[in-house]
Design a protein around this motif. Sequence first.
Motif, PDB file in Angstrom:
ATOM      1  N   LEU A 182       4.370 -37.215  -8.620  1.00  0.00           N
ATOM      2  CA  LEU A 182       4.327 -38.401  -9.477  1.00  0.00           C
ATOM      3  C   LEU A 182       4.509 -38.018 -10.948  1.00  0.00           C
ATOM      4  CD1 LEU A 182       1.368 -40.353  -7.835  1.00  0.00           C
ATOM      5  CD2 LEU A 182       3.747 -41.062  -7.882  1.00  0.00           C
ATOM      6  N   LEU A 183       3.834 -36.956 -11.373  1.00  0.00           N
ATOM      7  CA  LEU A 183       3.964 -36.522 -12.769  1.00  0.00           C
ATOM      8  C   LEU A 183       5.402 -36.111 -13.077  1.00  0.00           C
ATOM      9  CD1 LEU A 183       0.689 -34.424 -13.288  1.00  0.00           C
ATOM     10  CD2 LEU A 183       1.118 -36.824 -13.841  1.00  0.00           C
ATOM     11  N   GLY A 184       6.072 -35.491 -12.097  1.00  0.00           N
ATOM     12  CA  GLY A 184       7.476 -35.131 -12.279  1.00  0.00           C
ATOM     13  C   GLY A 184       8.360 -36.357 -12.436  1.00  0.00           C
ATOM     14  N   CYS A 185       8.113 -37.390 -11.622  1.00  0.00           N
ATOM     15  CA  CYS A 185       8.888 -38.635 -11.726  1.00  0.00           C
ATOM     16  C   CYS A 185       8.648 -39.319 -13.073  1.00  0.00           C
ATOM     17  CB  CYS A 185       8.521 -39.579 -10.588  1.00  0.00           C
ATOM     18  SG  CYS A 185       9.049 -39.017  -8.958  1.00  0.00           S
ATOM     19  N   LEU A 186       7.407 -39.291 -13.542  1.00  0.00           N
ATOM     20  CA  LEU A 186       7.096 -39.911 -14.827  1.00  0.00           C
ATOM     21  C   LEU A 186       7.757 -39.155 -15.976  1.00  0.00           C
ATOM     22  CD1 LEU A 186       3.315 -40.713 -14.257  1.00  0.00           C
ATOM     23  CD2 LEU A 186       5.160 -42.373 -14.480  1.00  0.00           C
ATOM     24  N   GLU A 187       7.764 -37.837 -15.878  1.00  0.00           N
ATOM     25  CA  GLU A 187       8.390 -37.017 -16.919  1.00  0.00           C
ATOM     26  C   GLU A 187       9.879 -37.319 -17.028  1.00  0.00           C
ATOM     27  OE1 GLU A 187       7.944 -32.400 -18.364  1.00  0.00           O
ATOM     28  OE2 GLU A 187       7.870 -32.866 -16.296  1.00  0.00           O
ATOM     29  N   ALA A 188      10.489 -37.667 -15.886  1.00  0.00           N
ATOM     30  CA  ALA A 188      11.922 -37.966 -15.877  1.00  0.00           C
ATOM     31  C   ALA A 188      12.248 -39.232 -16.666  1.00  0.00           C
ATOM     32  CB  ALA A 188      12.410 -38.102 -14.438  1.00  0.00           C
ATOM     33  N   VAL A 189      11.242 -40.122 -16.846  1.00  0.00           N
ATOM     34  CA  VAL A 189      11.477 -41.349 -17.622  1.00  0.00           C
ATOM     35  C   VAL A 189      10.774 -41.269 -18.981  1.00  0.00           C
ATOM     36  CG1 VAL A 189      11.848 -42.791 -15.594  1.00  0.00           C
ATOM     37  CG2 VAL A 189       9.528 -42.531 -16.502  1.00  0.00           C
ATOM     38  N   ASN A 190      10.522 -40.031 -19.457  1.00  0.00           N
ATOM     39  CA  ASN A 190       9.916 -39.784 -20.771  1.00  0.00           C
ATOM     40  C   ASN A 190       8.499 -40.331 -20.881  1.00  0.00           C
ATOM     41  OD1 ASN A 190      12.239 -38.493 -21.834  1.00  0.00           O
ATOM     42  ND2 ASN A 190      13.184 -40.499 -22.176  1.00  0.00           N
ATOM     43  N   ALA A 191       7.751 -40.231 -19.790  1.00  0.00           N
ATOM     44  CA  ALA A 191       6.349 -40.658 -19.804  1.00  0.00           C
ATOM     45  C   ALA A 191       5.460 -39.454 -19.518  1.00  0.00           C
ATOM     46  CB  ALA A 191       6.115 -41.753 -18.758  1.00  0.00           C
ATOM     47  N   LYS A 192       4.555 -39.164 -20.423  1.00  0.00           N
ATOM     48  CA  LYS A 192       3.583 -38.108 -20.195  1.00  0.00           C
ATOM     49  C   LYS A 192       2.369 -38.721 -19.499  1.00  0.00           C
ATOM     50  CE  LYS A 192       4.930 -35.562 -24.361  1.00  0.00           C
ATOM     51  NZ  LYS A 192       4.458 -35.037 -25.668  1.00  0.00           N
ATOM     52  N   ALA A 193       1.689 -37.921 -18.686  1.00  0.00           N
ATOM     53  CA  ALA A 193       0.559 -38.483 -17.945  1.00  0.00           C
ATOM     54  C   ALA A 193      -0.500 -37.426 -17.681  1.00  0.00           C
ATOM     55  CB  ALA A 193       1.039 -39.079 -16.620  1.00  0.00           C
ATOM     56  N   THR A 194      -1.728 -37.883 -17.594  1.00  0.00           N
ATOM     57  CA  THR A 194      -2.843 -37.063 -17.102  1.00  0.00           C
ATOM     58  C   THR A 194      -3.364 -37.726 -15.835  1.00  0.00           C
ATOM     59  OG1 THR A 194      -4.425 -38.312 -18.446  1.00  0.00           O
ATOM     60  CG2 THR A 194      -3.491 -36.311 -19.413  1.00  0.00           C
ATOM     61  N   HIS A 195      -3.986 -36.941 -14.979  1.00  0.00           N
ATOM     62  CA  HIS A 195      -4.432 -37.522 -13.712  1.00  0.00           C
ATOM     63  C   HIS A 195      -5.760 -36.932 -13.265  1.00  0.00           C
ATOM     64  CE1 HIS A 195      -2.946 -33.743 -12.058  1.00  0.00           C
ATOM     65  NE2 HIS A 195      -3.561 -34.037 -10.917  1.00  0.00           N
ATOM     66  N   VAL A 196      -6.435 -37.688 -12.408  1.00  0.00           N
ATOM     67  CA  VAL A 196      -7.669 -37.247 -11.759  1.00  0.00           C
ATOM     68  C   VAL A 196      -7.550 -37.598 -10.279  1.00  0.00           C
ATOM     69  CG1 VAL A 196     -10.171 -37.490 -11.632  1.00  0.00           C
ATOM     70  CG2 VAL A 196      -9.021 -37.670 -13.845  1.00  0.00           C
ATOM     71  N   VAL A 197      -7.878 -36.654  -9.415  1.00  0.00           N
ATOM     72  CA  VAL A 197      -7.845 -36.886  -7.969  1.00  0.00           C
ATOM     73  C   VAL A 197      -9.249 -36.713  -7.407  1.00  0.00           C
ATOM     74  CG1 VAL A 197      -6.955 -36.089  -5.742  1.00  0.00           C
ATOM     75  CG2 VAL A 197      -5.456 -36.110  -7.731  1.00  0.00           C
ATOM     76  N   VAL A 198      -9.692 -37.677  -6.621  1.00  0.00           N
ATOM     77  CA  VAL A 198     -10.960 -37.546  -5.901  1.00  0.00           C
ATOM     78  C   VAL A 198     -10.700 -37.862  -4.432  1.00  0.00           C
ATOM     79  CG1 VAL A 198     -12.461 -38.050  -7.853  1.00  0.00           C
ATOM     80  CG2 VAL A 198     -11.602 -39.919  -6.474  1.00  0.00           C
ATOM     81  N   GLY A 199     -11.452 -37.208  -3.563  1.00  0.00           N
ATOM     82  CA  GLY A 199     -11.206 -37.373  -2.134  1.00  0.00           C
ATOM     83  C   GLY A 199     -12.428 -37.850  -1.371  1.00  0.00           C
ATOM     84  N   TYR A 200     -12.180 -38.595  -0.310  1.00  0.00           N
ATOM     85  CA  TYR A 200     -13.216 -38.987   0.641  1.00  0.00           C
ATOM     86  C   TYR A 200     -13.066 -38.099   1.870  1.00  0.00           C
ATOM     87  CZ  TYR A 200     -15.931 -41.854   3.918  1.00  0.00           C
ATOM     88  OH  TYR A 200     -16.857 -42.292   4.834  1.00  0.00           O
ATOM     89  N   PRO A 201     -14.110 -37.427   2.349  1.00  0.00           N
ATOM     90  CA  PRO A 201     -15.511 -37.496   1.915  1.00  0.00           C
ATOM     91  C   PRO A 201     -15.925 -36.346   1.005  1.00  0.00           C
ATOM     92  CG  PRO A 201     -15.397 -36.446   4.046  1.00  0.00           C
ATOM     93  CD  PRO A 201     -13.974 -36.697   3.642  1.00  0.00           C
ATOM     94  N   ASP A 202     -14.987 -35.473   0.605  1.00  0.00           N
ATOM     95  CA  ASP A 202     -15.348 -34.252  -0.122  1.00  0.00           C
ATOM     96  C   ASP A 202     -16.069 -34.536  -1.436  1.00  0.00           C
ATOM     97  OD1 ASP A 202     -14.209 -32.835   1.898  1.00  0.00           O
ATOM     98  OD2 ASP A 202     -12.311 -32.466   0.878  1.00  0.00           O
ATOM     99  N   ASP A 203     -15.555 -35.488  -2.220  1.00  0.00           N
ATOM    100  CA  ASP A 203     -16.139 -35.771  -3.525  1.00  0.00           C
ATOM    101  C   ASP A 203     -17.214 -36.847  -3.460  1.00  0.00           C
ATOM    102  OD1 ASP A 203     -14.545 -33.928  -5.027  1.00  0.00           O
ATOM    103  OD2 ASP A 203     -12.857 -35.271  -4.718  1.00  0.00           O
ATOM    104  N   SER A 204     -17.022 -37.836  -2.607  1.00  0.00           N
ATOM    105  CA  SER A 204     -18.022 -38.883  -2.441  1.00  0.00           C
ATOM    106  C   SER A 204     -17.647 -39.746  -1.236  1.00  0.00           C
ATOM    107  CB  SER A 204     -18.110 -39.760  -3.696  1.00  0.00           C
ATOM    108  OG  SER A 204     -19.047 -40.796  -3.499  1.00  0.00           O
TER     109      SER A 204
END
Length: 577
Positions: free
Chosen positions: A201-223
């Motif tokens: 996703l970050l690669g696709c956003l970079e292709a349209v001149n959009a910078k991004a930060t992200h956070v990933v959380v998982g079930y059940p590992d994180d909560s």
Amino acid sequence: MTGPVNPVARVGGRFRLLVVADNAVLAIHSLPEAGSVTIGRGEDNLIQIDDESISRRHAILHVGPVMTIEDLGSSNGTKFRDLTIEPHAPHELGVNELVTLGSLTVIIQGRFTPPQTSRIATHDYFQARLEEECSRAERTGAQFAVLGIRVSGVASESAVVEALMMTLRQSDVLAKQGERAYELLLIDSPRDQAELVAQRLLGCLEAVNAKATHVVVGYPDDSRSAYELMTRIVGGGDETAAGDDLIIAEQSMRDLYALISRIARSDLPVLILGETGVGKEKMSRAVHQYSPRASHPFLAINCAALNDALLESELFGHERGSFTGANTVKTGLLEAATGGTVFLDEIGDMSLAIQAKLLRVIEDGEVRKVGAIKSTKIHVRFVAATNTDLETATEQGRFREDLYFRLSAATLVIPPLRERPNEIELLASRFANRASMRASGSAKALTPAALAMLKRYSWPGNIRELRNVIERAVLLCGESSIALEHLPAEKMRGTFVRAPTNNTGTDAGTPEEDRAAPDRAPPDLGDERARILGALEKAGGNQSKAAALLGMSRRTLINRLEEYKLPRPRKGRSTRA
């Protein structure tokens, strides 16, 4: 046996029921959005299945937010997860789960929806789907992930959404979380797979001149809680929550919050170290909110703000008449917080006498009010924080070593803002938007020159100082964007993080050149090892003074000395390579 596959009706809700035998689909029936659907061989059933193993009225399916199936006393029974269910006892089931009716199998599936040019949902819909997915995963043992993305740059919203849609599957859910912020529900995707999706996703956003930060959380590992999963990707829900002003754009901070999620599950005391203004209280609230104690009190006290008598009374409470002015019984903070978390801020400023009493409480799990004879059992989790070097304080006899060892069972070190450069722009934008909203004005942007100044400044006051600078700038800029003239530029120019000067005593970051070329990109930080050597030389080997010159804590300087294999100098002697 049923005949050819029935045509699927174009009416009904989001689900359909498949009748399967010998690995072949015998019939497809559309289900209503809500209501009860009878299943059997008789013609009076809403779903008729002409098979010898099916009773005339075999079962009833209750369709709604929670879907259940109920056997109606059939001859050959109804099985769910290979277990025969009792007649007239509804059993909850989810999408794609198998139910055996007689010798046939039925499966509930979601309807296929053709792709649309825009498939972005509302935040409320996303929350409902997340809760639904948590319930399904709890029943089936499935895994899934939630992804939060914050976008900056010149790309339009339509271009951003289109870039995000290129990577997502039909089953994934994309929603708008806020201004330039998005949330994604990745069905049946473990956390490690979700990280790969995030990188695409970050690669696709970079292709349209959009910078991004992200956070990933998982079930059940994180909560396993929908609320906690949402809290972790949006950074909390209200002004007092741990996530207020929480932006995670550096790997060091992502690792730190991953560690918090693991530490929080235990009852170990936690010691949070960091400079003034880095967000130690917010991190302490995160420890509380991620823990099993989250529904119990979180009480905080600043140990540096009160003298010994007041601090003792606030922490332990007092009996009536125990001292002049004690006209009533007072319950102390430690007793009031039982079951929850106590946050002791600036614990490095606590006197040795109070330290001794606190140690006894931690070891015995009991608190005695001032003037009381009996102690009271308590059960609290201790989180302490300080911006002082407790190791040095113990060596100098200003802090009890035994208390330090008890509190530091789990230690979290928050890096200063200057070591998290990717978060400065995001934090500044958030503070500017909030200050603008309070002033009933439009959101304020930062000019490139102002942003460059913010990134070059060393931020000795960290996030607290950044907030104050931005709030002041919003008041000064009126209806225009925040520019250099709205920042305390003279003060900020004097404390850049930059390479040491050359032999002529000048460098590319002098105030005169900054005034002449305000839009120039921030200078290269240069060789950190050389900067450290230069600062130690100027400070005559005094590590505290050298750390101040470098704009870092003494502990950070010591870590850098070890990292670069430089000997720790004695006062009055410099370190040479």
